[in-house]
Design a protein around this motif. Sequence first.
Motif, PDB file in Angstrom:
ATOM      1  N   LEU A   7      -9.914  -5.509   0.110  1.00  0.00           N
ATOM      2  CA  LEU A   7      -9.545  -4.109  -0.071  1.00  0.00           C
ATOM      3  C   LEU A   7     -10.733  -3.191   0.169  1.00  0.00           C
ATOM      4  N   ARG A   8     -11.908  -3.570  -0.350  1.00  0.00           N
ATOM      5  CA  ARG A   8     -13.114  -2.764  -0.121  1.00  0.00           C
ATOM      6  C   ARG A   8     -13.435  -2.669   1.367  1.00  0.00           C
ATOM      7  N   LEU A   9     -13.254  -3.765   2.079  1.00  0.00           N
ATOM      8  CA  LEU A   9     -13.527  -3.768   3.515  1.00  0.00           C
ATOM      9  C   LEU A   9     -12.561  -2.831   4.251  1.00  0.00           C
ATOM     10  N   TRP A  10     -11.271  -2.852   3.887  1.00  0.00           N
ATOM     11  CA  TRP A  10     -10.280  -1.976   4.531  1.00  0.00           C
ATOM     12  C   TRP A  10     -10.675  -0.510   4.338  1.00  0.00           C
ATOM     13  N   VAL A  11     -11.040  -0.153   3.109  1.00  0.00           N
ATOM     14  CA  VAL A  11     -11.390   1.232   2.806  1.00  0.00           C
ATOM     15  C   VAL A  11     -12.655   1.643   3.543  1.00  0.00           C
ATOM     16  N   LEU A  63       0.816  -1.213   0.000  1.00  0.00           N
ATOM     17  CA  LEU A  63       0.000   0.000   0.000  1.00  0.00           C
ATOM     18  C   LEU A  63       0.854   1.268   0.000  1.00  0.00           C
ATOM     19  N   THR A  64       1.947   1.268   0.782  1.00  0.00           N
ATOM     20  CA  THR A  64       2.803   2.457   0.815  1.00  0.00           C
ATOM     21  C   THR A  64       3.477   2.692  -0.534  1.00  0.00           C
ATOM     22  N   ALA A  65       3.702   1.620  -1.286  1.00  0.00           N
ATOM     23  CA  ALA A  65       4.333   1.769  -2.603  1.00  0.00           C
ATOM     24  C   ALA A  65       3.444   2.505  -3.588  1.00  0.00           C
ATOM     25  N   VAL A  66       2.131   2.520  -3.340  1.00  0.00           N
ATOM     26  CA  VAL A  66       1.218   3.253  -4.225  1.00  0.00           C
ATOM     27  C   VAL A  66       0.649   4.490  -3.526  1.00  0.00           C
ATOM     28  N   GLY A  67       1.330   4.939  -2.472  1.00  0.00           N
ATOM     29  CA  GLY A  67       1.012   6.224  -1.868  1.00  0.00           C
ATOM     30  C   GLY A  67       0.079   6.204  -0.678  1.00  0.00           C
ATOM     31  N   VAL A  68      -0.325   5.037  -0.208  1.00  0.00           N
ATOM     32  CA  VAL A  68      -1.206   4.948   0.964  1.00  0.00           C
ATOM     33  C   VAL A  68      -0.337   4.686   2.188  1.00  0.00           C
ATOM     34  N   GLU A 116      -0.968  -2.955 -11.365  1.00  0.00           N
ATOM     35  CA  GLU A 116      -0.035  -2.406 -12.357  1.00  0.00           C
ATOM     36  C   GLU A 116       1.413  -2.616 -11.928  1.00  0.00           C
ATOM     37  N   ARG A 117       1.649  -2.574 -10.630  1.00  0.00           N
ATOM     38  CA  ARG A 117       3.001  -2.776 -10.098  1.00  0.00           C
ATOM     39  C   ARG A 117       3.257  -4.218  -9.683  1.00  0.00           C
ATOM     40  N   GLY A 118       2.250  -5.082  -9.858  1.00  0.00           N
ATOM     41  CA  GLY A 118       2.413  -6.478  -9.459  1.00  0.00           C
ATOM     42  C   GLY A 118       2.456  -6.663  -7.960  1.00  0.00           C
ATOM     43  N   LEU A 119       1.755  -5.800  -7.227  1.00  0.00           N
ATOM     44  CA  LEU A 119       1.814  -5.820  -5.766  1.00  0.00           C
ATOM     45  C   LEU A 119       0.513  -6.301  -5.124  1.00  0.00           C
ATOM     46  N   ASP A 120      -0.483  -6.703  -5.941  1.00  0.00           N
ATOM     47  CA  ASP A 120      -1.759  -7.071  -5.343  1.00  0.00           C
ATOM     48  C   ASP A 120      -1.673  -8.363  -4.536  1.00  0.00           C
ATOM     49  N   GLY A 121      -0.839  -9.320  -4.988  1.00  0.00           N
ATOM     50  CA  GLY A 121      -0.615 -10.552  -4.220  1.00  0.00           C
ATOM     51  C   GLY A 121      -1.916 -11.158  -3.739  1.00  0.00           C
ATOM     52  N   SER A 122      -2.041 -11.322  -2.415  1.00  0.00           N
ATOM     53  CA  SER A 122      -3.261 -11.907  -1.841  1.00  0.00           C
ATOM     54  C   SER A 122      -4.276 -10.841  -1.463  1.00  0.00           C
ATOM     55  N   ILE A 123      -4.070  -9.591  -1.902  1.00  0.00           N
ATOM     56  CA  ILE A 123      -5.047  -8.529  -1.617  1.00  0.00           C
ATOM     57  C   ILE A 123      -6.206  -8.688  -2.600  1.00  0.00           C
ATOM     58  N   ARG A 124      -7.246  -9.342  -2.155  1.00  0.00           N
ATOM     59  CA  ARG A 124      -8.393  -9.579  -3.020  1.00  0.00           C
ATOM     60  C   ARG A 124      -9.355  -8.393  -2.947  1.00  0.00           C
ATOM     61  N   PRO A 125     -10.148  -8.181  -4.000  1.00  0.00           N
ATOM     62  CA  PRO A 125     -11.024  -6.999  -4.045  1.00  0.00           C
ATOM     63  C   PRO A 125     -11.919  -6.859  -2.824  1.00  0.00           C
ATOM     64  N   ARG A 126     -12.516  -7.966  -2.348  1.00  0.00           N
ATOM     65  CA  ARG A 126     -13.419  -7.870  -1.195  1.00  0.00           C
ATOM     66  C   ARG A 126     -12.676  -7.382   0.042  1.00  0.00           C
ATOM     67  N   ARG A 130      -9.610   1.891  -8.042  1.00  0.00           N
ATOM     68  CA  ARG A 130      -8.390   2.530  -8.556  1.00  0.00           C
ATOM     69  C   ARG A 130      -7.157   2.051  -7.780  1.00  0.00           C
ATOM     70  N   LEU A 131      -7.334   1.867  -6.496  1.00  0.00           N
ATOM     71  CA  LEU A 131      -6.219   1.404  -5.669  1.00  0.00           C
ATOM     72  C   LEU A 131      -5.801  -0.003  -6.079  1.00  0.00           C
ATOM     73  N   LEU A 132      -6.769  -0.869  -6.314  1.00  0.00           N
ATOM     74  CA  LEU A 132      -6.458  -2.229  -6.742  1.00  0.00           C
ATOM     75  C   LEU A 132      -5.783  -2.217  -8.113  1.00  0.00           C
ATOM     76  N   ALA A 133      -6.242  -1.336  -9.008  1.00  0.00           N
ATOM     77  CA  ALA A 133      -5.619  -1.236 -10.333  1.00  0.00           C
ATOM     78  C   ALA A 133      -4.167  -0.783 -10.214  1.00  0.00           C
ATOM     79  N   ALA A 134      -3.894   0.167  -9.321  1.00  0.00           N
ATOM     80  CA  ALA A 134      -2.519   0.636  -9.113  1.00  0.00           C
ATOM     81  C   ALA A 134      -1.638  -0.470  -8.558  1.00  0.00           C
ATOM     82  N   LEU A 135      -2.177  -1.261  -7.653  1.00  0.00           N
ATOM     83  CA  LEU A 135      -1.423  -2.386  -7.081  1.00  0.00           C
ATOM     84  C   LEU A 135      -1.128  -3.436  -8.147  1.00  0.00           C
TER      85      LEU A 135
END
Length: 344
Positions: free
Chosen positions: A335-339, A298-303, A323-333, A316-321
């Motif tokens: 990420l939405r819950l964190w936000v 998350l810090t790598a994409v400015g959070v 794009e950098r190959g950083l999403d790993g096990s961060i699944r959309p559900r 948009r945050l998931l798309a940025a992750l």
Amino acid sequence: APADLLAGRLFLVAAFATVLPGIVLAYDLLGAYGAFERLRTRPFRTSPEARRGMVAAGALSLVLPLLFPVVFFPLVWGALVLLLEPFNRWPRRPSILRDLERGRPARLCRLLAAGAFCGLFWEVMNLPARTRWIYTVPGLDRLFTEMPPLGFLGFLPFALEAYAFLRFVELLGLSVPFEPEADGPVAVRVPAPVRLLVLPVVVAGLSMLAVLGLEARTVDSRDPLVKDLPSAGARESAALALKGLGNVAAFLEATDTAEEREALAAWLLVPRDRLDRVVEEARLAAHRGIGTRHLTALTAVGVRSVESLARSDPDRLLAALRERGLDGSIRPRRLRLWVRAARG
């Protein structure tokens, strides 16, 4: 769970090993007071065809969630009852199905009540715990960050499954009956050396396989450490560890007020704004189980804080992750819950 892999795995095994005893304890307590004993229903008889249909439905309820988990995941809470109860209906052995055929629903009601009690207790304990479940239930993940109200209903059939499973392994001669009335003939006589020596090894192996599956699919983070935060230097991290502030929870407790941060910055010989950055990252790592691994992404994409996460758009945050190959096990559900939790 503990940051150490071995300790963390043993922790998980111990946590799950208390589930069946918890259900049985609540069930036995209700039985000791004779709960629901006077209840009667109309007796009936299940045909061999109906019992075969139950087994088929139980097998299907196990297979479908594996193939299409997002749609069919609720079926796992009834699968074992349908699959095993036709076998548990063995002569001179108690079973849920045999009791219902005789018009005696007391066992069924005690199990449902035990499941409701344990479920409520476990979820209340989950709320303040550091090692806890964060729920992303398909279809409800946009509404709830804790157990959805409908989710509590799952504990009721789960108690029935627990009983059916325990009865089944008793019927196979693999465990000691936990009720005196269940001390009847067994379907299979397993040799003592197999039961005492081989079975524990098999169970331990299956338990560890389950834990490895949990680590790959379910565990988002372990006890986050300050030394793994991006802005924490090696010297400061070592000093904090010596002071007993090596993990994020202890560090946040010691930096709760501006005065505490000022004193700690002076003790560490670092500028206050640098310590503030570490505190914000620690808060983010502790937020809804994000942990230091996902924090680094998350810090790598400015959070870098809970506040900046709240201002982010999940898609948009998931798309940025990605794009950098950083999403790993961060699944959309997740990420939405964190936000959503950050905004709350």
